[in-house]
Enzyme design. Structure first.
Site, PDB file in Angstrom:
ATOM      1  N   ARG A  83      25.757 -26.116  13.190  1.00 31.26           N
ATOM      2  CA  ARG A  83      25.660 -25.597  11.828  1.00 31.26           C
ATOM      3  C   ARG A  83      26.738 -26.145  10.873  1.00 31.26           C
ATOM      4  O   ARG A  83      27.671 -25.435  10.487  1.00 31.26           O
ATOM      5  CB  ARG A  83      25.667 -24.065  11.849  1.00 31.26           C
ATOM      6  CG  ARG A  83      24.563 -23.516  12.705  1.00 31.26           C
ATOM      7  CD  ARG A  83      24.428 -22.026  12.609  1.00 31.26           C
ATOM      8  NE  ARG A  83      23.735 -21.589  11.398  1.00 31.26           N
ATOM      9  CZ  ARG A  83      23.462 -20.317  11.143  1.00 31.26           C
ATOM     10  NH1 ARG A  83      23.825 -19.388  11.979  1.00 31.26           N
ATOM     11  NH2 ARG A  83      22.820 -19.992  10.049  1.00 31.26           N
TER      12      ARG A  83
ATOM     13  N   ARG B 202      23.871  -6.579  13.513  1.00 31.23           N
ATOM     14  CA  ARG B 202      24.098  -7.470  12.382  1.00 31.23           C
ATOM     15  C   ARG B 202      22.875  -7.522  11.468  1.00 31.23           C
ATOM     16  O   ARG B 202      23.010  -7.776  10.281  1.00 31.23           O
ATOM     17  CB  ARG B 202      24.406  -8.897  12.864  1.00 31.23           C
ATOM     18  CG  ARG B 202      25.775  -9.038  13.502  1.00 31.23           C
ATOM     19  CD  ARG B 202      26.103 -10.489  13.685  1.00 31.23           C
ATOM     20  NE  ARG B 202      25.755 -11.221  12.480  1.00 31.23           N
ATOM     21  CZ  ARG B 202      25.298 -12.465  12.459  1.00 31.23           C
ATOM     22  NH1 ARG B 202      25.159 -13.147  13.565  1.00 31.23           N
ATOM     23  NH2 ARG B 202      24.990 -13.041  11.318  1.00 31.23           N
TER      24      ARG B 202
ATOM     25  N   ASP C 117      13.878 -17.952  12.289  1.00 33.75           N
ATOM     26  CA  ASP C 117      14.353 -16.609  12.640  1.00 33.75           C
ATOM     27  C   ASP C 117      13.285 -15.767  13.336  1.00 33.75           C
ATOM     28  O   ASP C 117      13.557 -14.623  13.727  1.00 33.75           O
ATOM     29  CB  ASP C 117      14.850 -15.873  11.378  1.00 33.75           C
ATOM     30  CG  ASP C 117      16.200 -16.405  10.911  1.00 33.75           C
ATOM     31  OD1 ASP C 117      16.821 -17.209  11.634  1.00 33.75           O
ATOM     32  OD2 ASP C 117      16.641 -16.015   9.810  1.00 33.75           O
TER      33      ASP C 117
ATOM     34  N   LYS D 129      18.395  -8.664   4.747  1.00 31.25           N
ATOM     35  CA  LYS D 129      19.788  -9.054   5.034  1.00 31.25           C
ATOM     36  C   LYS D 129      20.120 -10.384   4.350  1.00 31.25           C
ATOM     37  O   LYS D 129      21.147 -10.518   3.696  1.00 31.25           O
ATOM     38  CB  LYS D 129      19.986  -9.203   6.553  1.00 31.25           C
ATOM     39  CG  LYS D 129      21.298  -9.882   6.914  1.00 31.25           C
ATOM     40  CD  LYS D 129      21.458 -10.050   8.411  1.00 31.25           C
ATOM     41  CE  LYS D 129      20.929 -11.332   8.973  1.00 31.25           C
ATOM     42  NZ  LYS D 129      21.717 -12.531   8.639  1.00 31.25           N
ATOM     43  N   ASN D 130      19.241 -11.359   4.513  1.00 31.48           N
ATOM     44  CA  ASN D 130      19.568 -12.694   3.994  1.00 31.48           C
ATOM     45  C   ASN D 130      19.507 -12.771   2.468  1.00 31.48           C
ATOM     46  O   ASN D 130      20.033 -13.712   1.877  1.00 31.48           O
ATOM     47  CB  ASN D 130      18.635 -13.741   4.614  1.00 31.48           C
ATOM     48  CG  ASN D 130      18.980 -14.009   6.067  1.00 31.48           C
ATOM     49  OD1 ASN D 130      19.983 -13.498   6.571  1.00 31.48           O
ATOM     50  ND2 ASN D 130      18.157 -14.786   6.746  1.00 31.48           N
TER      51      ASN D 130
ATOM     52  N   CYS E  84      28.174 -21.628  16.061  1.00 33.73           N
ATOM     53  CA  CYS E  84      27.789 -20.337  16.622  1.00 33.73           C
ATOM     54  C   CYS E  84      26.786 -20.587  17.733  1.00 33.73           C
ATOM     55  O   CYS E  84      26.460 -21.737  18.029  1.00 33.73           O
ATOM     56  CB  CYS E  84      27.224 -19.418  15.553  1.00 33.73           C
ATOM     57  SG  CYS E  84      25.686 -19.990  14.887  1.00 33.73           S
TER      58      CYS E  84
HETATM   59  C1  UD1 Z   1      19.881 -19.223   6.565  1.00 36.90           C
HETATM   60  C2  UD1 Z   1      19.680 -17.846   7.131  1.00 36.90           C
HETATM   61  C3  UD1 Z   1      19.405 -17.897   8.628  1.00 36.90           C
HETATM   62  C4  UD1 Z   1      18.245 -18.869   8.910  1.00 36.90           C
HETATM   63  C5  UD1 Z   1      18.484 -20.216   8.236  1.00 36.90           C
HETATM   64  C6  UD1 Z   1      17.278 -21.150   8.361  1.00 36.90           C
HETATM   65  C7  UD1 Z   1      21.083 -16.506   5.692  1.00 36.90           C
HETATM   66  C8  UD1 Z   1      22.257 -15.622   5.557  1.00 36.90           C
HETATM   67  N1  UD1 Z   1      20.864 -17.051   6.879  1.00 36.90           N
HETATM   68  O1  UD1 Z   1      21.052 -19.761   7.180  1.00 36.90           O
HETATM   69  O2  UD1 Z   1      19.062 -16.585   9.078  1.00 36.90           O
HETATM   70  O3  UD1 Z   1      18.134 -19.044  10.312  1.00 36.90           O
HETATM   71  O4  UD1 Z   1      18.742 -20.038   6.838  1.00 36.90           O
HETATM   72  O5  UD1 Z   1      16.163 -20.573   7.775  1.00 36.90           O
HETATM   73  O6  UD1 Z   1      20.313 -16.674   4.755  1.00 36.90           O
HETATM   74  N2  UD1 Z   1      22.457 -27.810   7.588  1.00 36.90           N
HETATM   75  C9  UD1 Z   1      23.135 -29.005   7.483  1.00 36.90           C
HETATM   76  N3  UD1 Z   1      24.170 -29.075   6.600  1.00 36.90           N
HETATM   77  C10 UD1 Z   1      24.546 -28.034   5.824  1.00 36.90           C
HETATM   78  C11 UD1 Z   1      23.831 -26.818   5.926  1.00 36.90           C
HETATM   79  C12 UD1 Z   1      22.784 -26.753   6.820  1.00 36.90           C
HETATM   80  O7  UD1 Z   1      22.817 -29.974   8.168  1.00 36.90           O
HETATM   81  O8  UD1 Z   1      25.492 -28.164   5.036  1.00 36.90           O
HETATM   82  C13 UD1 Z   1      21.326 -27.727   8.530  1.00 36.90           C
HETATM   83  C14 UD1 Z   1      21.491 -26.599   9.541  1.00 36.90           C
HETATM   84  O9  UD1 Z   1      22.306 -26.980  10.644  1.00 36.90           O
HETATM   85  C15 UD1 Z   1      20.053 -26.364   9.922  1.00 36.90           C
HETATM   86  C16 UD1 Z   1      19.302 -26.579   8.600  1.00 36.90           C
HETATM   87  O10 UD1 Z   1      20.178 -27.368   7.801  1.00 36.90           O
HETATM   88  O11 UD1 Z   1      19.626 -27.326  10.844  1.00 36.90           O
HETATM   89  C17 UD1 Z   1      18.956 -25.319   7.865  1.00 36.90           C
HETATM   90  O12 UD1 Z   1      20.094 -24.471   7.808  1.00 36.90           O
HETATM   91  P1  UD1 Z   1      20.389 -23.554   6.559  1.00 36.90           P
HETATM   92  O13 UD1 Z   1      19.155 -23.334   5.750  1.00 36.90           O
HETATM   93  O14 UD1 Z   1      21.596 -24.043   5.836  1.00 36.90           O
HETATM   94  O15 UD1 Z   1      20.810 -22.183   7.254  1.00 36.90           O
HETATM   95  P2  UD1 Z   1      21.699 -21.094   6.595  1.00 36.90           P
HETATM   96  O16 UD1 Z   1      21.502 -21.139   5.127  1.00 36.90           O
HETATM   97  O17 UD1 Z   1      23.078 -21.172   7.142  1.00 36.90           O
END
Ligand code: UD1
Length: 420
Positions: A121, A399, A307, A22-23, A116
């Site tokens: 996030r 999902r 995850d 999915k990711n 969420c």
């Molecule tokens: C992706 C995955 C999700 C997984 C997550 C962490 C997808 C579609 N989803 O989500 O299943 O749980 O990686 O492995 O690939 N953060 C910030 N600022 C930002 C972005 C992120 O502080 O601009 C923080 C987040 O709150 C979190 C950490 O960075 O604490 C990692 O998040 P991130 O890797 O961005 O998650 P996603 O890419 O949204």
């Protein structure tokens, strides 16, 4: 709305085939926005999130057909660069259309995804990366509005308070492949899904090196063409079935899996006493002896995936002894504890830690899913609990898990859907 009902107590045995990731597929579908030529994506899981991304592509001027695991994306000639709130708010990964839209049209208007159930996030890292390429960014009425006359290669550090960001790395990498000159991303996410995206972009004509490491180097190109790509297997679905085997004291052969992507989980399970046999594209998992509790800390890849945090908690909850699970990526990702405790687990939250006191048995109960992986941990608990467990709000499961009831039933589980 349907609920999932499980009659626990069956040892799961047999073979299960894992679906495409999915990711990985979501950003790869977003990347098709950067070309007007046809793209063919194979091994696509039939999930609610995939359907959402296809709707977004259609809303942005693409035609997208989904047939038996293959998505074919074409251009309709309509050019649109606005990703609507209604679609983006249902799935955070939709935000990764920002990079491709900006790369292709030099302007993009994408709804902010919002928070969420697993925490706040933020998207500051996405914005930092896009700004570094020279785009002007404004937040207007809940939308990120980005524009640039030209995107210029840059050197940017993308580490945040909680480490690297998967989707922010994806977004920046996609925008940078169509920027002028060289971009260096420091502290890039190293997840296999980032690697899969980079490999797809390279097939489209991008020049990228160092993906899969914290230093990605991109040499901008003027044009990207169509490409055909097969999505990698879903490591989180595979990990969930590994735990389904262990929690039911079963013996499952998991097929279409890359064990290289599951190193941290395999290591943890072996430490706990599990039997894990790695094949070329398969893993066999079973419990040859009693498992012992192990402490787990979630970290960015190649660390233990956040995850899988909820699912390993279910396993530890029925493994006698004390274990501590520490969440370093999303410190608030513990909504499942209250639901698990309704089934008889002894779990206490202390800040970013869950203290788990393993119990001998659980009893089935009505429970409610709060997010995707929390739903999976309730399914695991239901598989081992005495009596019936009914899980509401299973749209969360839809999902991210393709044909879950069917796959579990084939392994012997008693599981079915009922109307709420
Ligand atoms: C992706 C995955 C999700 C997984 C997550 C962490 C997808 C579609 N989803 O989500 O299943 O749980 O990686 O492995 O690939 N953060 C910030 N600022 C930002 C972005 C992120 O502080 O601009 C923080 C987040 O709150 C979190 C950490 O960075 O604490 C990692 O998040 P991130 O890797 O961005 O998650 P996603 O890419 O949204």
């Amino acid at each position: 709305m349907d609920k999932l009902v499980i009659e626990g107590g069956v040892r799961l045995k047999g073979e299960v085939i894992i679906s495409g990731s999915k990711n990985a597929v979501l950003p790869i579908l977003a990347a098709t926005l950067m070309t007007d030529e046809p793209c063919v994506i194979k091994g696509v899981p039939n999930l609610r999130d995939t359907a959402t991304m296809l709707k977004i592509l259609r809303s942005l001027g693409k035609s997208a057909d989904f047939d038996k695991g293959t998505v074919t994306v074409n251009s309709t000639g309509v050019k649109n660069f606005i990703a609507d709130y209604k679609l983006v708010s249902t799935m955070r990964a939709s935000f990764c259309v920002l990079g491709p839209l900006l790369g292709k049209f030099k302007k993009a208007k994408v709804s902010l995804p919002g928070g969420c159930a697993i925490g706040l996030r933020p998207v500051d890292l996405h914005i930092k990366g896009i700004k570094a390429l020279g785009a002007d960014i404004a937040i207007e009425s809940g939308y990120v509005v980005a524009q640039a006359r030209n995107l210029k290669g840059c050197h940017v550090y993308m580490g945040g308070e909680y480490g690297s960001s998967v989707l922010a790395t994806d977004n920046l990498m996609m925008a940078a492949v169509l920027a002028k000159g060289k971009t260096i991303i420091e502290a890039a996410a190293c997840e296999p899904e980032v690697v899969d995206l980079a490999e797809f972009l390279i097939k489209m004509g991008a020049k990228i090196k160092g993906y899969g490491t914290p230093n990605i180097e991109i040499e901008g190109v003027k044009y990207l063409g169509g490409a055909t790509h097969h999505i990698i297997p879903d490591r989180i679905e595979a990990g969930t079935f590994m735990l389904a085997s262990l929690i039911t004291n079963g013996d499952i052969i998991i097929k279409n899996v890359l064990h290289q992507h599951l190193g941290a989980l395999i290591d943890k399970l072996e430490e706990s006493g599990a039997f894990v046999q790695k094949g070329l594209n398969s893993i066999r998992v079973g419990a040859k002896r009693k498992l012992k509790p192990v402490n787990t800390t979630t970290l960015a890849y190649p660390g233990f995936p956040t995850d899988m945090q909820a699912q390993i908690m279910s396993l530890m909850a029925v493994t006698p002894g004390i274990s501590v699970i520490t969440e370093k990526i999303y410190p608030d990702r513990f909504m499942h504890i209250a639901e698990l405790n309704r089934m008889g687990t002894h779990i206490q939250k202390e800040g970013p830690h869950a203290i788990v006191e393993g119990v001998k048995s659980l009893s089935g109960a009505p429970v409610m899913a709060s997010d995707l992986r929390a739903s999976a941990c309730l399914v695991l608990a239901g598989l081992v609990a005495k009596g019936k467990t009914s899980i509401s709000r299973i749209y969360h499961l839809e999902r991210g898990y393709e044909n879950l009831e069917y796959k579990l039933s084939k392994l012997g589980a008693k599981v079915w859907r009922e109307k709420e």
